[in-house]
Design a protein around this motif. Structure first.
Motif, PDB file in Angstrom:
ATOM      1  N   SER A  37      -5.884  -2.585  -2.715  1.00 57.95           N
ATOM      2  CA  SER A  37      -6.445  -1.251  -2.508  1.00 57.95           C
ATOM      3  C   SER A  37      -7.463  -1.190  -1.368  1.00 57.95           C
ATOM      4  N   THR A  38      -7.471  -2.212  -0.504  1.00 53.68           N
ATOM      5  CA  THR A  38      -8.424  -2.224   0.613  1.00 53.68           C
ATOM      6  C   THR A  38      -8.285  -0.949   1.444  1.00 53.68           C
ATOM      7  N   GLY A  39      -9.414  -0.292   1.715  1.00 51.59           N
ATOM      8  CA  GLY A  39      -9.402   0.947   2.477  1.00 51.59           C
ATOM      9  C   GLY A  39      -9.083   0.710   3.944  1.00 51.59           C
ATOM     10  N   TYR A  40      -8.569   1.732   4.590  1.00 47.37           N
ATOM     11  CA  TYR A  40      -8.160   1.571   5.984  1.00 47.37           C
ATOM     12  C   TYR A  40      -9.326   1.328   6.953  1.00 47.37           C
ATOM     13  N   PRO A  41     -10.526   1.913   6.749  1.00 49.90           N
ATOM     14  CA  PRO A  41     -11.600   1.655   7.719  1.00 49.90           C
ATOM     15  C   PRO A  41     -11.854   0.169   7.966  1.00 49.90           C
ATOM     16  N   MET A  42     -11.847  -0.647   6.919  1.00 48.34           N
ATOM     17  CA  MET A  42     -12.061  -2.089   7.109  1.00 48.34           C
ATOM     18  C   MET A  42     -10.896  -2.705   7.880  1.00 48.34           C
ATOM     19  N   LEU A  43      -9.677  -2.363   7.484  1.00 53.76           N
ATOM     20  CA  LEU A  43      -8.507  -2.939   8.144  1.00 53.76           C
ATOM     21  C   LEU A  43      -8.417  -2.473   9.593  1.00 53.76           C
ATOM     22  N   GLY A  44      -8.658  -1.182   9.836  1.00 52.32           N
ATOM     23  CA  GLY A  44      -8.604  -0.661  11.195  1.00 52.32           C
ATOM     24  C   GLY A  44      -9.651  -1.284  12.102  1.00 52.32           C
ATOM     25  N   ALA A  45     -10.872  -1.489  11.576  1.00 53.66           N
ATOM     26  CA  ALA A  45     -11.933  -2.114  12.370  1.00 53.66           C
ATOM     27  C   ALA A  45     -11.572  -3.551  12.725  1.00 53.66           C
ATOM     28  N   ALA A  46     -11.007  -4.285  11.753  1.00 54.32           N
ATOM     29  CA  ALA A  46     -10.605  -5.667  12.006  1.00 54.32           C
ATOM     30  C   ALA A  46      -9.516  -5.736  13.074  1.00 54.32           C
ATOM     31  N   LEU A  47      -8.553  -4.817  13.002  1.00 50.92           N
ATOM     32  CA  LEU A  47      -7.470  -4.805  13.988  1.00 50.92           C
ATOM     33  C   LEU A  47      -7.996  -4.450  15.379  1.00 50.92           C
TER      34      LEU A  47
ATOM     35  N   GLN B 191       0.809  -1.226   0.000  1.00 48.58           N
ATOM     36  CA  GLN B 191       0.000   0.000   0.000  1.00 48.58           C
ATOM     37  C   GLN B 191       0.842   1.276   0.000  1.00 48.58           C
ATOM     38  N   GLY B 192       2.152   1.146   0.089  1.00 49.04           N
ATOM     39  CA  GLY B 192       3.018   2.302  -0.066  1.00 49.04           C
ATOM     40  C   GLY B 192       3.020   3.264   1.097  1.00 49.04           C
ATOM     41  N   ARG B 193       2.707   2.798   2.308  1.00 53.33           N
ATOM     42  CA  ARG B 193       2.717   3.681   3.476  1.00 53.33           C
ATOM     43  C   ARG B 193       4.149   3.860   3.990  1.00 53.33           C
ATOM     44  N   ARG B 194       4.428   5.010   4.548  1.00 52.02           N
ATOM     45  CA  ARG B 194       5.708   5.234   5.196  1.00 52.02           C
ATOM     46  C   ARG B 194       5.753   4.448   6.514  1.00 52.02           C
ATOM     47  N   PRO B 195       6.962   4.172   7.046  1.00 51.60           N
ATOM     48  CA  PRO B 195       7.056   3.372   8.269  1.00 51.60           C
ATOM     49  C   PRO B 195       6.235   3.922   9.433  1.00 51.60           C
ATOM     50  N   LEU B 196       6.304   5.242   9.677  1.00 49.71           N
ATOM     51  CA  LEU B 196       5.542   5.820  10.778  1.00 49.71           C
ATOM     52  C   LEU B 196       4.046   5.668  10.541  1.00 49.71           C
TER      53      LEU B 196
END
Length: 507
Positions: free
Chosen positions: A362-372, A304-309
C-alpha cells in the motif's frame, strides 16, 4: 582528461554542416531501442497470461535480448568500423523493425524467447554505431558533450514514452501491439538516415576476425548463463561447466586480440584508467538497477492494481529526471569534476534504491515517485559523463569498438541484474504460503497467481492474491536493498578510479 585527438585545424572540421540534423537521426535509433526495452516490462503480465511461460521462461524472455546483444556488441561495433557505421546502422534498424513483428505475433514462450534473441542480434548493430557516429560528427568537446547528453536524454525519454504509449495500446489492443510501435520509428530513421547521415569508417581496419567473433559470443553468453542459473538454482554442474567454458572463451579472446595485428578490440584501451573506470561504473550501475526496473511494472499493475497507462505514467519521474540531468551533465562535470559528478549520481541512485526497501503493498505514490525522480537524476548525470569519458578516451578510428565496450557493459549489467536480482525476487516469491487447492502455476510468477485466482472461489482467491502480493513485494524490497549496496559501492569505486579525469574544454 587529455583527449587523444589533435585539435582540428579548421572550423569546418570542428563543426561539420548538418551535424545536428544527423544527430536527430541517431537519437531515433536510441529511441527505438529504449522504447522496446520498456514496453516489454509493461507487457509482461499480459504475455504471462497469454503464453503461460514458467518463471524461468519469463526470466529468459526478459533477459535473452541482453544476453545476445552483450555477446555481439563488440563484434558489431568492430564490423561498423570496417564496413561503415551508417551502413550497419541502417541495416540493423531495418532488421530491428522486421523482427519486432515476430515478437508481436509470437504464440509460444519458446517462440517469444527466439524472437527476443533475434532482436538482440539486430539491436547489437544500433547503439555502438550511434555513439561512434557522434564521435565522428562532433569534434568540439563541448558540442560532443551536449550531443551525448541529447543521446542519453532521448534514451531516457524513450523509457517514458514507451510505458505511456505501451499502456495506451495495452488498454485498447492486444499485447503484441506494443512491439509494432517500432515500425514507424524504424521507417523514419532509415528514410531520413539515407539522406542525411554521413558515412564513416576506420580507414585501415584490417580483416574482421570470425574466430574472435565466435570467442566473444560464446564467452559472454556462457558466463552470463552460468551466473543466471547459479542464482536461480544453486551451484550445480551445469552452470559450473558453462562458467568454465565462458571463462576459457573470454581468456582465448583476450589472448587472441593481443596477438592480432588488427584486433577486433584493442585491449590497450583498458590501460586508460578513465576508460576502465567509466566502463566498470556503467556495468555495476545497470546491474544494480535493472532487476528492480524489470519487476516495477508488475508491482504497479499486479500488486497495486494500476491500469497499464497509469503504471506507465507512474514511472515518468525517472525519465524526466534523467533527461534534465543528462542535458546538464557535461557542464556540471566541467565546473566541478568527472569523479564528483559520477560518484554523486551513483550515490543518489543507491540512496533512492535503499528507500525502496520500505515498500509494501500500500505504499503511497509520493514516496515511489520521489525515489524514481532521484534515480533518474543520478542516472542522467552518471551515464552521460561516463559515455563522454569513454568516447573522448580513444582515437575516432576506434570509436565503434570503444562504444561497443560501453554498450556491452550496459547490456551485460542488465542481463546480470535481471538474472541475479530477478532470481532474488522469484526465489522469495516462490516460498509464499498458498491456500489449499492453489494450482502449482501460481508459484511460478505473480502473473500466474493472478490468473489462477480468477478460477478460484472469492475467499480463496483473495487469500492467494494477498499472500502472493506480499511475497512479491518482500522479494522486491530485498532486491532493492541489494541494488542499493551495489550502487553505493560503485560510487566509492568511481571516486578513486576516475581521479584526475577531466572533460576537454573545447575550442
Amino acid at each position: 582528461m587529455t583527449s587523444t585527438l589533435q585539435p582540428a585545424t579548421t572550423t569546418e572540421a570542428v563543426r561539420r554542416p548538418g551535424r545536428w540534423l544527423a544527430l536527430s537521426v541517431l537519437v531515433l535509433a536510441v529511441l527505438l531501442v529504449a522504447v522496446d526495452a520498456t514496453v516489454l516490462g509493461l507487457a509482461t503480465p499480459y504475455i504471462s497470461e497469454d503464453l503461460k511461460p514458467t518463471g524461468t521462461q519469463l526470466l529468459w524472455i526478459g533477459d535473452v535480448y541482453s544476453f545476445v546483444i552483450a555477446g555481439l556488441l563488440v563484434s558489431m561495433g568492430s564490423l561498423g568500423d570496417r564496413i561503415g557505421r551508417k551502413r550497419i546502422l541502417l541495416l540493423g534498424a531495418t532488421a530491428f523493425g522486421a523482427i519486432s513483428v515476430l515478437n508481436a505475433y509470437a504464440t509460444t514462450p519458446e517462440l517469444m524467447i527466439l524472437a527476443r534473441a533475434l532482436l538482440g542480434v539486430a539491436g547489437a548493430t544500433l547503439m555502438p554505431a550511434t555513439l561512434a557516429l557522434i564521435r565522428n560528427l562532433f569534434h568540439d568537446p563541448r558540442e560532443r558533450s551536449l550531443a551525448v547528453g541529447i543521446w542519453g536524454a532521448t534514451a531516457s525519454a524513450g523509457t517514458a514514452v514507451g510505458p505511456i504509449v505501451g499502456g495506451f495500446l495495452l488498454e485498447h489492443f492486444w499485447w503484441g501491439s506494443v512491439f509494432l510501435i517500432n515500425l514507424p520509428v524504424m521507417a523514419v530513421l532509415v528514410l531520413v538516415g539515407i539522406k542525411f547521415l554521413p558515412e564513416s569508417r576506420n580507414p585501415a581496419p584490417g580483416p574482421w576476425d570470425m574466430t574472435s567473433v565466435a570467442l566473444s559470443l560464446v564467452g559472454v553468453i556462457a558466463v552470463v548463463y552460468a551466473v543466471k542459473e547459479t542464482a536461480a538454482h544453486g551451484l550445480t554442474w551445469e552452470p559450473v561447466a558453462a562458467g568454465l567454458l565462458g571463462a576459457a572463451g573470454l581468456y582465448a579472446f583476450v589472448r587472441r586480440q593481443l596477438t592480432l595485428p588488427a584486433p577486433l578490440l584493442d585491449m590497450r584501451l583498458f590501460r586508460n584508467r578513465g576508460f576502465s573506470g567509466a566502463v566498470l561504473a556503467d556495468l555495476l550501475t545497470v546491474l544494480g538497477l535493472s532487476g528492480l526496473v524489470f519487476f516495477l511494472s508488475q508491482y504497479l499493475q499486479l500488486v497495486q492494481g494500476r491500469r497499464p497507462l497509469e503504471a506507465g505514467l507512474a514511472e515518468l519521474p525517472a525519465a524526466v529526471g534523467a533527461v534534465v540531468a543528462g542535458l546538464m551533465a557535461g557542464q556540471v562535470a566541467r565546473r566541478y569534476s568527472v569523479r564528483a559528478v559520477v560518484s554523486a549520481g551513483l550515490a543518489a541512485i543507491g540512496l533512492a534504491l535503499a528507500s525502496l526497501t520500505l515498500l509494501d503493498r500500500s505504499t503511497g505514490y509520493p514516496m515511489l515517485g520521489a525515489a524514481l525522480l532521484v534515480v533518474g537524476v543520478g542516472a542522467g548525470l552518471s551515464f552521460t559523463v561516463t559515455a563522454d569519458v569513454i568516447l573522448s578516451s580513444v582515437p575516432k578510428e576506434q570509436a565503434g569498438a570503444a562504444s561497443a565496450v560501453s554498450e556491452t557493459a550496459y547490456e551485460l549489467g542488465a542481463a546480470l541484474g535481471i538474472a541475479v536480482l530477478g532470481s532474488i525476487v522469484t526465489g522469495v516469491y516462490r516460498d509464499f504460503a498458498a491456500p489449499v487447492g492453489t494450482p502449482e502455476g501460481a508459484r511460478e510468477s505473480l502473473g500466474g497467481a493472478v490468473e489462477a485466482a480468477s478460477g478460484l472461489p472469492t475467499n480463496v482467491a483473495q487469500d492467494l492474491l494477498s499472500s502472493a502480493g506480499e511475497a512479491f513485494v518482500n522479494g522486491l524490497a530485498i532486491a532493492a536493498g541489494a541494488g542499493a549496496a551495489v550502487l553505493l559501492a560503485t560510487a566509492v569505486a568511481a571516486w578513486f578510479m576516475l581521479r584526475g579525469q577531466r572533460l576537454d574544454k573545447g575550442f
